[in-house]
Enzyme design. Structure first.
Site, PDB file in Angstrom:
ATOM      1  N   LYS A  10       0.815  -1.220   0.000  1.00  0.00           N
ATOM      2  CA  LYS A  10       0.000   0.000   0.000  1.00  0.00           C
ATOM      3  C   LYS A  10       0.853   1.277   0.000  1.00  0.00           C
ATOM      4  O   LYS A  10       2.052   1.230   0.269  1.00  0.00           O
ATOM      5  CB  LYS A  10      -0.933  -0.028   1.215  1.00  0.00           C
ATOM      6  CG  LYS A  10      -1.919  -1.204   1.198  1.00  0.00           C
ATOM      7  CD  LYS A  10      -2.949  -1.071   2.324  1.00  0.00           C
ATOM      8  CE  LYS A  10      -3.941  -2.221   2.291  1.00  0.00           C
ATOM      9  NZ  LYS A  10      -5.022  -2.054   3.296  1.00  0.00           N
ATOM     10  N   PHE A  58     -15.630   3.243   6.832  1.00  0.00           N
ATOM     11  CA  PHE A  58     -14.279   3.658   6.457  1.00  0.00           C
ATOM     12  C   PHE A  58     -14.031   3.624   4.952  1.00  0.00           C
ATOM     13  O   PHE A  58     -12.902   3.842   4.507  1.00  0.00           O
ATOM     14  CB  PHE A  58     -13.238   2.793   7.183  1.00  0.00           C
ATOM     15  CG  PHE A  58     -13.386   1.303   6.950  1.00  0.00           C
ATOM     16  CD1 PHE A  58     -12.892   0.709   5.801  1.00  0.00           C
ATOM     17  CD2 PHE A  58     -14.029   0.510   7.892  1.00  0.00           C
ATOM     18  CE1 PHE A  58     -13.033  -0.654   5.577  1.00  0.00           C
ATOM     19  CE2 PHE A  58     -14.165  -0.871   7.683  1.00  0.00           C
ATOM     20  CZ  PHE A  58     -13.664  -1.442   6.516  1.00  0.00           C
ATOM     21  N   THR A  92      -5.176  -7.347  10.638  1.00  0.00           N
ATOM     22  CA  THR A  92      -5.490  -6.089   9.935  1.00  0.00           C
ATOM     23  C   THR A  92      -5.030  -4.880  10.731  1.00  0.00           C
ATOM     24  O   THR A  92      -4.440  -3.947  10.182  1.00  0.00           O
ATOM     25  CB  THR A  92      -7.015  -5.999   9.681  1.00  0.00           C
ATOM     26  OG1 THR A  92      -7.414  -7.154   8.937  1.00  0.00           O
ATOM     27  CG2 THR A  92      -7.369  -4.747   8.909  1.00  0.00           C
ATOM     28  N   HIS A 116      -2.175  -5.575   1.618  1.00  0.00           N
ATOM     29  CA  HIS A 116      -3.473  -6.248   1.500  1.00  0.00           C
ATOM     30  C   HIS A 116      -3.209  -7.640   0.945  1.00  0.00           C
ATOM     31  O   HIS A 116      -2.302  -7.812   0.132  1.00  0.00           O
ATOM     32  CB  HIS A 116      -4.391  -5.494   0.533  1.00  0.00           C
ATOM     33  CG  HIS A 116      -5.564  -6.306   0.081  1.00  0.00           C
ATOM     34  ND1 HIS A 116      -6.707  -6.422   0.820  1.00  0.00           N
ATOM     35  CD2 HIS A 116      -5.741  -7.108  -1.004  1.00  0.00           C
ATOM     36  CE1 HIS A 116      -7.545  -7.240   0.199  1.00  0.00           C
ATOM     37  NE2 HIS A 116      -6.981  -7.673  -0.914  1.00  0.00           N
TER      38      HIS A 116
HETATM   39  P1  CMP Z   1      -7.437  -4.598   3.566  1.00  0.00           P
HETATM   40  O1  CMP Z   1      -6.953  -5.982   3.763  1.00  0.00           O
HETATM   41  O2  CMP Z   1      -6.833  -3.835   2.451  1.00  0.00           O
HETATM   42  O3  CMP Z   1      -9.031  -4.641   3.352  1.00  0.00           O
HETATM   43  C1  CMP Z   1      -9.850  -3.533   3.665  1.00  0.00           C
HETATM   44  C2  CMP Z   1      -9.124  -2.464   4.394  1.00  0.00           C
HETATM   45  O4  CMP Z   1      -9.917  -1.552   5.062  1.00  0.00           O
HETATM   46  C3  CMP Z   1      -8.267  -3.079   5.479  1.00  0.00           C
HETATM   47  O5  CMP Z   1      -7.193  -3.788   4.902  1.00  0.00           O
HETATM   48  C4  CMP Z   1      -7.906  -1.861   6.305  1.00  0.00           C
HETATM   49  O6  CMP Z   1      -6.725  -1.231   5.849  1.00  0.00           O
HETATM   50  C5  CMP Z   1      -9.096  -0.965   6.055  1.00  0.00           C
HETATM   51  N1  CMP Z   1      -9.852  -0.828   7.270  1.00  0.00           N
HETATM   52  C6  CMP Z   1     -10.426  -1.792   7.984  1.00  0.00           C
HETATM   53  N2  CMP Z   1     -11.019  -1.285   9.068  1.00  0.00           N
HETATM   54  C7  CMP Z   1     -10.781   0.022   9.058  1.00  0.00           C
HETATM   55  C8  CMP Z   1     -11.112   1.075   9.909  1.00  0.00           C
HETATM   56  N3  CMP Z   1     -11.839   0.881  11.019  1.00  0.00           N
HETATM   57  N4  CMP Z   1     -10.706   2.299   9.575  1.00  0.00           N
HETATM   58  C9  CMP Z   1     -10.005   2.511   8.438  1.00  0.00           C
HETATM   59  N5  CMP Z   1      -9.646   1.536   7.583  1.00  0.00           N
HETATM   60  C10 CMP Z   1     -10.031   0.301   7.895  1.00  0.00           C
END
Ligand code: CMP
Length: 139
Positions: A10, A58, A92, A116
């Site tokens: 990212k 989000f 995450t 991701h």
């Molecule tokens: P990713 O695996 O890319 O899939 C969805 C993304 O949303 C996750 O990783 C996080 O980076 C993002 N994400 C999840 N929860 C939140 C949150 N509460 N606030 C901001 N970003 C979020």
């Protein structure tokens, strides 16, 4: 079984010049990079990629961040690649991530969490297809 999964480095990580360090961690875990390119995705591309999250609070922040700078999109191949990649990424939220995982080592927040990875075979196939054509994947 040998699987393929989709992985993305990212913008928070490319900005800090961590492309090599993160890729090395993936390789050290037994994953092989069979496709890779650097893309600065548009807002629209980010919204399409993360469409499954569009009702989440989000979503706007996520798409804004993902289109804020370059990312590296990759296809990783290996034994149990989907689960293995999730293990090496860590939770995450970096605050919950285990020692030695990418998110523990490099991520700064739940939003800016450096990587991701696909969570299941179906999403892996969809996410690979979103960014790569067959001729770009060289096993
Ligand atoms: P990713 O695996 O890319 O899939 C969805 C993304 O949303 C996750 O990783 C996080 O980076 C993002 N994400 C999840 N929860 C939140 C949150 N509460 N606030 C901001 N970003 C979020």
């Amino acid at each position: 079984a040998i699987e393929r999964t989709f992985s993305m480095i990212k913008p928070d990580a490319t900005k800090r010049n961590l492309t090599g360090a993160i890729t090395k961690t993936l390789e050290d875990a037994g994953l092989r990079v069979v496709a890779s390119k650097r893309v600065w995705m548009s807002r629209r591309q980010a919204e399409g990629f993360y469409a499954v999250h569009k009702e989440r609070p989000f979503f706007d922040e996520l798409c804004e961040f993902m289109s804020s700078g370059p990312t590296i999109v990759q296809v990783l191949e290996g034994e149990n690649a989907i689960l293995k990649n999730r293990e090496v990424m860590g939770a995450t939220n970096p605050a919950d991530a285990a020692e030695g995982t990418i998110r523990k080592m490099f991520a700064t927040s739940i939003g800016e969490n450096s990587v991701h990875g696909s969570d299941a075979p179906e999403t892996a196939a969809e996410e690979i297809r979103y960014w790569f054509s067959d001729v770009e994947i060289v096993g």
